[in-house]
Design a protein around this motif. Sequence first.
Motif, short mmCIF file in Angstrom:
data_model
loop_
_atom_site.label_atom_id
_atom_site.label_comp_id
_atom_site.label_asym_id
_atom_site.label_seq_id
_atom_site.Cartn_x
_atom_site.Cartn_y
_atom_site.Cartn_z
N THR A 1 0.83 -1.18 0.01
CA THR A 1 0.02 0.20 -0.08
C THR A 1 0.81 1.38 -0.10
OG1 THR A 1 -1.01 -1.13 1.60
CG2 THR A 1 -2.02 0.86 1.29
N SER A 2 0.56 2.17 -0.79
CA SER A 2 1.39 3.36 -0.91
C SER A 2 2.60 3.06 -0.88
CB SER A 2 1.04 4.45 0.26
OG SER A 2 -0.17 4.65 0.34
N PRO A 3 3.20 2.27 -1.91
CA PRO A 3 4.59 1.66 -2.04
C PRO A 3 5.91 2.91 -2.09
CG PRO A 3 3.46 1.37 -4.06
CD PRO A 3 2.38 2.14 -3.33
N GLU A 4 5.46 4.13 -2.32
CA GLU A 4 6.66 5.07 -2.22
C GLU A 4 6.64 5.68 -1.11
OE1 GLU A 4 8.25 5.60 -5.35
OE2 GLU A 4 6.79 4.19 -5.92
N VAL A 5 5.91 5.37 -0.04
CA VAL A 5 5.77 6.32 1.40
C VAL A 5 6.76 5.46 2.34
CG1 VAL A 5 4.63 6.66 3.39
CG2 VAL A 5 3.68 6.89 1.05
N PHE A 6 7.62 6.06 2.97
CA PHE A 6 8.56 5.59 3.90
C PHE A 6 7.95 5.20 5.29
CE2 PHE A 6 12.29 6.40 7.06
CZ PHE A 6 12.75 4.89 7.00
N ASP A 7 7.40 3.64 5.53
CA ASP A 7 7.04 3.65 6.77
C ASP A 7 7.28 2.46 7.38
OD1 ASP A 7 4.90 3.12 8.74
OD2 ASP A 7 3.40 2.50 7.20
N PRO A 8 8.31 2.39 8.44
CA PRO A 8 8.67 1.20 9.01
C PRO A 8 7.84 0.57 9.79
CG PRO A 8 10.08 3.22 9.56
CD PRO A 8 8.92 3.78 8.87
N ASP A 9 6.70 0.76 9.98
CA ASP A 9 5.64 0.43 10.93
C ASP A 9 5.26 -1.01 9.92
OD1 ASP A 9 5.52 1.21 13.16
OD2 ASP A 9 4.26 2.87 12.70
N ARG A 10 5.40 -0.96 8.53
CA ARG A 10 4.85 -2.19 7.43
C ARG A 10 5.94 -3.48 8.05
NH1 ARG A 10 3.72 0.05 2.40
NH2 ARG A 10 4.78 2.17 2.36
N PHE A 11 6.76 -3.27 8.78
CA PHE A 11 7.63 -4.40 9.11
C PHE A 11 7.30 -4.72 10.81
CE2 PHE A 11 9.71 -3.29 5.24
CZ PHE A 11 9.84 -4.30 4.63
N GLY A 12 6.48 -4.36 11.30
CA GLY A 12 5.88 -4.69 12.71
C GLY A 12 5.37 -6.07 12.37
N SER A 13 5.33 -6.57 13.70
CA SER A 13 4.84 -8.03 13.67
C SER A 13 3.55 -8.05 13.23
CB SER A 13 5.13 -8.70 14.99
OG SER A 13 4.67 -8.02 15.76
N ALA A 14 2.49 -7.25 13.67
CA ALA A 14 1.12 -7.22 13.17
C ALA A 14 0.94 -7.07 11.49
CB ALA A 14 0.43 -6.18 13.76
N ALA A 15 1.62 -6.03 11.03
CA ALA A 15 1.58 -5.59 9.82
C ALA A 15 2.03 -6.73 8.73
CB ALA A 15 2.22 -4.37 9.32
N SER A 16 3.20 -7.29 9.31
CA SER A 16 3.74 -8.23 8.31
C SER A 16 3.34 -9.50 8.40
CB SER A 16 5.40 -8.32 8.52
OG SER A 16 5.77 -8.11 9.52
#
Length: 458
Positions: free
Chosen positions: A370-385
């Motif tokens: 989602t929104s691939p260009e946005v820098f969002d380290p929370d993507r790699f949090g355990s819930a999101a991944s």
Amino acid sequence: MHLTNSAGIESRTTPLAPVRSAMAEALAFPGLLSKIVRNLIESWPDAVYREPLVEGRFLGRRTTYVCDPALIRQLLVDEADGLLREDFMLRALCPALGQGILTADGARWRTQRQAVAPMFRHDRIAHFVPAMEAALSATRERLRQGDRRVDLLDEMMRATFAIMGATMLSDEPGLDVEAFGRALTDYLDQVSWKIAVTMLGAPAWTPHPGYLRGRRAARTLRSMIGETIAARRRSGRDGADLLGLMLSVRNPEGGAAMSDEALVDNLLTFVAAGHETTALAMAWTFRLLAEHPGIEARVLDEIAAAGAGAAEALPYTRQVVMETMRLYPPAPLIVRQTLRPIRLGGTTLPAGRSVHVPIYAVHRHKALWTSPEVFDPDRFGSAASAGRDKYGYLPFGAGPRICIGMSFALTECVTILRMLLPVFRFEVGPGRRPEARFKVSLRPHGGMPMRVVPRAMQ
Ligand code: HEM
């Protein structure tokens, strides 16, 4: 042809037109050639950011781009024994790296990989941390010399080079970072030409811009490494490091030691592959953190709360590094050639097909992020991944040829942040983020200019 990706999304790829000669294509599309030389990523079809599997031509050669996680897994893991290194990558890298672990195939690759594997066992990595910290103390001293502008990529290259020297070579004297860095840059600067020339079907000796400088650079790199090996032999030290391990390896059949050429190939591969990629990851990380002060503050809080020496206990910091490598994977492309027919999803690739996994595009793929260009380290949090297919994120590759230094590199990145971020603010000027250009690795064009401000001086 209809294809379905792992998310069940069906797409149509264009049937291939008859193959024209590479030269005819280059003449018909001179813009394509200049794109490949300037930045190969620009020559990729737009569909690699949207489709699971894309067929196209890359200067006359039929090329399949694999962008879907399930298909990537099938290719790099299940069908790994049906793949070889691609000619154009070999022509780009072999003049410097010879037949080392990165460029060899088959039995030659397997023997070398097994020989060095003990160095990179997961449980050994923590032992390298004190040497990493010692090397980074020198970086801190260098950066502490006041408020000034630096090329942060250059600084990170020095830091990661020192870490490789300290951990893999026990600080064997004689490897000059400046000379090594210059030669490596000179070498990488001409590889895009080498790739273009190979794709045009021209012989290896065909001159191109940077040709002579590249040859000189390869000679310099190899002779520096050769001198390091000779110095170790003269010293008589055995050394519990990578060099010591390689010197002690014996062929299981005949008991023969690694040849001098194989030693240079491999040591050069490790020093080059091991320091440049990590330096790139860190240069992009510091730049992205400077642009995102809220995220930087969270990293600083985490480091402060964890106290000294807690690399493993910095999950958010690690997520920041992972998200940086999603947007700027230091190795942005994996290329292979099929050795035999390979089934991928509903299609069969014939033997001899050039297969590209365009990591940079997979990491920005519209069906995966989602929104691939946005820098969002929370993507790699355990819930999101949770539930995300791990083959959609490949900064270290996948399958048997996965980066042998992966755990080492992640620990190193977190250690660099832990040692430097609380001590310095890295600020960006008004300019735009540098353009990422393919030079086999993904380099910021013009370096990474930043201002370093010791935090105590604010
Ligand atoms: C952030 C840092 C790094 C990144 C992004 C990275 C990325 C990669 C990738 C994508 C590959 C697979 C290439 C392919 O399949 O064609 C690879 C292979 C390799 N990497 Fe790394 N790497 C990093 C750090 C390191 C370090 C620190 C070392 C050594 C200390 C290292 C040594 C190697 C070697 C020897 C290979 C070849 C493995 C083989 O073919 O069996 N890398 N790396």
